[in-house]
Design a protein around this motif. Structure first.
Motif: not given
Length: 164
Positions: A83-94, A96-98, A102-105, A110-111
């Motif tokens: 919740e402290h991450i501004p914008g999209k909580n995402c690292i684009a590897l292949i 935009d799904d990483q 973790a945000d609730g799930k 080791e995530e």
């Protein structure tokens, strides 16, 4: 002198050395062996913080609660969650799904779930161990070929994307 010999001077001394199949002396070797080498952990700066990541202990699930052991003064720590991450909580590897955190799930073992920072690295490690995360485990997801093979062997009907 053979073709793979290297020639160099050390002062007035002519030295030859075969390069292929021979260990090369490392410039930093003496400092490392004598303990004189400086590593990143040897450097401290005024106001410096050390960081650590609290990671998931299960392969897949929903995060029910995150609790912090009251024996620590958590006001001394920097605590960062999704919740402290501004914008999209995402690292684009292949795709935009990483998520960065973790945000609730939780989707894999080791995530990263939260980050901690503190001036004392020893207290920081104790604090990581003092964070308790309660999960609702979810069933594992397997590669589709394993699932399809298991369903076929049990007689269960499968849907395949291949055309006959």
């Amino acid at each position: 002198m053979s073709d793979n010999a290297q020639v160099y001077f050390l002062g007035d001394l002519l030295l030859t050395e075969h390069v292929v199949g021979t260990s090369v002396p490392r410039k930093e070797g003496r400092d490392k062996v004598t303990g004189a080498a400086r590593y990143i952990d040897d450097i401290t700066l005024p106001g410096m913080l050390y960081g650590a990541t609290v990671r998931s202990q299960i392969p897949r699930g929903t995060i029910k609660t995150i609790s912090f052991d009251p024996k620590f003064d958590w006001n001394e720590f920097v605590v960062v969650t999704a919740e402290h991450i501004p914008g999209k909580n995402c690292i684009a590897l292949i795709l935009d799904d990483q998520p960065c955190l973790a945000d609730g799930k939780v989707n894999h073992p080791e995530e990263p779930i939260l980050l901690l920072a503190h001036p004392d690295p020893h207290l920081l490690q104790k604090a990581v161990d003092a964070v308790a995360i309660e999960y609702d485990p979810l069933p594992p997801l397997f590669p589709s070929r394993i699932v399809i093979a298991a369903r076929k062997s049990s007689g269960e009907r499968t849907i395949s994307s291949r055309r006959s």
